[in-house]
Design an enzyme around this catalytic site. Sequence first.
Site, PDB file in Angstrom:
ATOM      1  N   ASP A 161      46.890  43.215  33.969  1.00 46.24           N
ATOM      2  CA  ASP A 161      47.001  41.855  34.515  1.00 46.24           C
ATOM      3  C   ASP A 161      48.313  41.272  33.973  1.00 46.24           C
ATOM      4  OD1 ASP A 161      46.828  39.085  34.935  1.00 46.24           O
ATOM      5  OD2 ASP A 161      44.840  38.826  34.108  1.00 46.24           O
ATOM      6  N   GLU A 171      40.437  45.685  31.602  1.00 47.05           N
ATOM      7  CA  GLU A 171      41.605  44.887  31.995  1.00 47.05           C
ATOM      8  C   GLU A 171      42.392  44.422  30.772  1.00 47.05           C
ATOM      9  OE1 GLU A 171      40.477  41.657  34.561  1.00 47.05           O
ATOM     10  OE2 GLU A 171      42.456  40.712  34.511  1.00 47.05           O
ATOM     11  N   SER A 197      34.299  36.036  37.286  1.00 51.90           N
ATOM     12  CA  SER A 197      34.775  36.253  35.927  1.00 51.90           C
ATOM     13  C   SER A 197      33.956  35.367  35.000  1.00 51.90           C
ATOM     14  CB  SER A 197      36.264  35.880  35.860  1.00 51.90           C
ATOM     15  OG  SER A 197      36.738  35.915  34.534  1.00 51.90           O
ATOM     16  N   LYS A 227      48.009  38.695  40.808  1.00 45.49           N
ATOM     17  CA  LYS A 227      47.942  37.231  40.867  1.00 45.49           C
ATOM     18  C   LYS A 227      49.302  36.750  41.342  1.00 45.49           C
ATOM     19  CE  LYS A 227      44.858  36.656  36.889  1.00 45.49           C
ATOM     20  NZ  LYS A 227      44.784  36.258  35.466  1.00 45.49           N
ATOM     21  N   ASP A 280      37.458  42.242  30.665  1.00 51.69           N
ATOM     22  CA  ASP A 280      38.832  41.736  30.557  1.00 51.69           C
ATOM     23  C   ASP A 280      39.079  41.279  29.126  1.00 51.69           C
ATOM     24  OD1 ASP A 280      41.329  40.634  30.866  1.00 51.69           O
ATOM     25  OD2 ASP A 280      40.740  39.115  32.335  1.00 51.69           O
ATOM     26  N   LYS A 294      32.685  40.451  36.106  1.00 52.70           N
ATOM     27  CA  LYS A 294      33.675  40.738  35.060  1.00 52.70           C
ATOM     28  C   LYS A 294      33.298  39.890  33.864  1.00 52.70           C
ATOM     29  CE  LYS A 294      38.330  38.921  34.569  1.00 52.70           C
ATOM     30  NZ  LYS A 294      39.662  38.804  35.204  1.00 52.70           N
ATOM     31  N   GLY A 319      42.343  35.721  39.551  1.00 53.55           N
ATOM     32  CA  GLY A 319      42.238  34.283  39.772  1.00 53.55           C
ATOM     33  C   GLY A 319      42.751  33.510  38.575  1.00 53.55           C
ATOM     34  N   LYS A 379      34.485  38.635  30.007  1.00 52.98           N
ATOM     35  CA  LYS A 379      35.583  38.539  29.053  1.00 52.98           C
ATOM     36  C   LYS A 379      35.118  39.127  27.726  1.00 52.98           C
ATOM     37  CE  LYS A 379      38.626  36.096  31.460  1.00 52.98           C
ATOM     38  NZ  LYS A 379      40.021  36.550  31.672  1.00 52.98           N
TER      39      LYS A 379
HETATM   40  O1  OSB Z   1      42.774  37.040  32.738  1.00 51.26           O
HETATM   41  O2  OSB Z   1      42.026  36.989  34.708  1.00 51.26           O
HETATM   42  C1  OSB Z   1      42.356  36.391  33.672  1.00 51.26           C
HETATM   43  C2  OSB Z   1      41.604  32.688  34.070  1.00 51.26           C
HETATM   44  C3  OSB Z   1      42.663  32.134  33.412  1.00 51.26           C
HETATM   45  C4  OSB Z   1      43.579  32.955  32.813  1.00 51.26           C
HETATM   46  C5  OSB Z   1      43.438  34.337  32.879  1.00 51.26           C
HETATM   47  C6  OSB Z   1      42.363  34.899  33.572  1.00 51.26           C
HETATM   48  C7  OSB Z   1      41.420  34.055  34.136  1.00 51.26           C
HETATM   49  C8  OSB Z   1      40.213  34.525  34.803  1.00 51.26           C
HETATM   50  C9  OSB Z   1      39.609  33.588  35.805  1.00 51.26           C
HETATM   51  O3  OSB Z   1      39.640  35.548  34.516  1.00 51.26           O
HETATM   52  C10 OSB Z   1      39.336  34.217  37.107  1.00 51.26           C
HETATM   53  C11 OSB Z   1      39.041  33.193  38.184  1.00 51.26           C
HETATM   54  O4  OSB Z   1      39.889  32.321  38.466  1.00 51.26           O
HETATM   55  O5  OSB Z   1      37.977  33.278  38.779  1.00 51.26           O
HETATM   56 MG    MG Z   2      42.828  39.059  33.278  1.00 43.54          MG
END
Ligand code: OSB
Ligand code: MG
Length: 377
Positions: A247, A222, A144, A271, A197, A170, A299, A172
Site C-alpha cells: 500500500d 498488507e 477494513s 489508492k 494490514d 480486512k 480506501g 488492522k
Molecule cells: O492502510 O488502508 C489503509 C485508512 C486510512 C489510512 C490508511 C488505511 C486506511 C484504511 C481504511 O484501511 C479503508 C477504508 O477507507 O475503508
Molecule cells: Mg493499508
Amino acid sequence: MHTPGESPSVALDGLELRVLHLPLVSPFTTSFGTETVREVIVLRTLGSGADGWGEIVTQNAPLYSSEYTQGAWDVTVRWLAPALLAAGTVSPPDVARILAPFVGHRMAKAGLELAVLDASLRTAGVSLARHLGAVRERVPSGVSVGIQADPAALVAAVGGYLAQGYERIKIKIAPGRDVAPTRAVREAFGDIPLQVDANSAYTLADAALLAELDRFDLLLLEQPLAEDDLVDHAQLARLVRTPVCLDESITSAKAAADAIDLGAAAIVNIKAGRVGGYLEAVRVHDVCRAAGVPVWCGGMLETGIGRAANAALAALPGFTLTGDVSASDRFYHRDIVTEPMTLTDGHVRVPSGPGIGVEVDEAAIDAVTVAREVIRR
Ligand code: OSB
Ligand code: MG
C-alpha cells in the site's frame, strides 16, 4: 488495454476549498493511531461549465503518509491552486503535468485532478467509470476493521459486518495485536475471505512472527514494513507464505513496476490519492495487469465524493480482488452527498451519471465545514 481518452478542457475561474470535520460512526484505530473525527479537504472548481468536486484524502496527522490536512491546505493554497489557475484552461491530464514541478504532495494533486476530471466529464456527459475504463456496474465490497480492545470485541465487530453482507474482511494488526486477533476471527467465522494490514508496523526482524500468520490462510499481508523498504519487503516475501501486498510503498506506476520486478509485491493496493490521481491509478492498474499482479482498491475513509470515484476505479478489469470500498454508513452517520453509497448483496453500485455521478448535498456539507476559502485567478 483501455486508456482514458480526451475529455473537454475546463475554464478555471477559481477554486473553493473546505476543511470538513465528519464524526465517525465508531473510532478507527490502526497501528499509527485512533481517529474519531474524519478531517478532510473537499474542493470545488468554479468556472463557466459544471462545478467539479474533488477530495484530498489526507488525515489530520502525518502518520500514514507524510501528507496531512493542514499541510495539504497550505501547499494547495500557496502553490498548487495558483499554478492551475494561472494556466486558465486545463484538461484533466494537464493537471498532473502542470503540478509535476512541485515535489510530492500526491494527495493534494489527486484532489485537484479529481475536481477537474469531474467538471470536465460532467460537461461532456460521461461518467468517470466509463472514462477510466470500467467493465462492471457494481463491485464487491470489503471492509477494513480497526484494531479493537481485545479479540472478543474484534469478533463482535467482524460479525456485525459479515451480517451486513460484506464480502471480505480486512483487520488492522500491530505488534502484540496480530496472531491472537487473527486466530480469533478465523476460529469464529471459518473460511471467510480474510486479510490483514500492518501499516508499516514491523521490520524484517519480525519475519518469524509474521510467518506465524501463514497458518490462517490469509488472502494477503498488507504493508508489513516501512514505506521505503522495498528490498526488505522482497526479502520478507521469501520468508512467509502469505502473499505480500503493498500500500504505502506504491506511490506511482514506476514504483509499482519496481516493486513487482524486485519481488516485493505479489498484490497491489491502489489508492488514487497515494499515487497522485485517478489517471496515475489507472496506469498503476495497467502495469500490474500486464505483470499478472492482482490489484484492489484501497480506501482513505472517503466522503461520498471520493467513494464514488473509488467505485469507478474498482470497476476496472484488473481489480480482481475485493477492495475497501464500503458503504457510506460504515464510517458516517450523515455523508455529504444526496445518495450515499449503500451495500446491496455484498456489492456497491458504480455510479453511472456524468462525472463522479453523485451530487453534493449543500446543507450537509455546510453543516460539517470548519474552514472555507475561495481562490480566484
Ligand atoms: O492502510 O488502508 C489503509 C485508512 C486510512 C489510512 C490508511 C488505511 C486506511 C484504511 C481504511 O484501511 C479503508 C477504508 O477507507 O475503508
Ligand atoms: Mg493499508
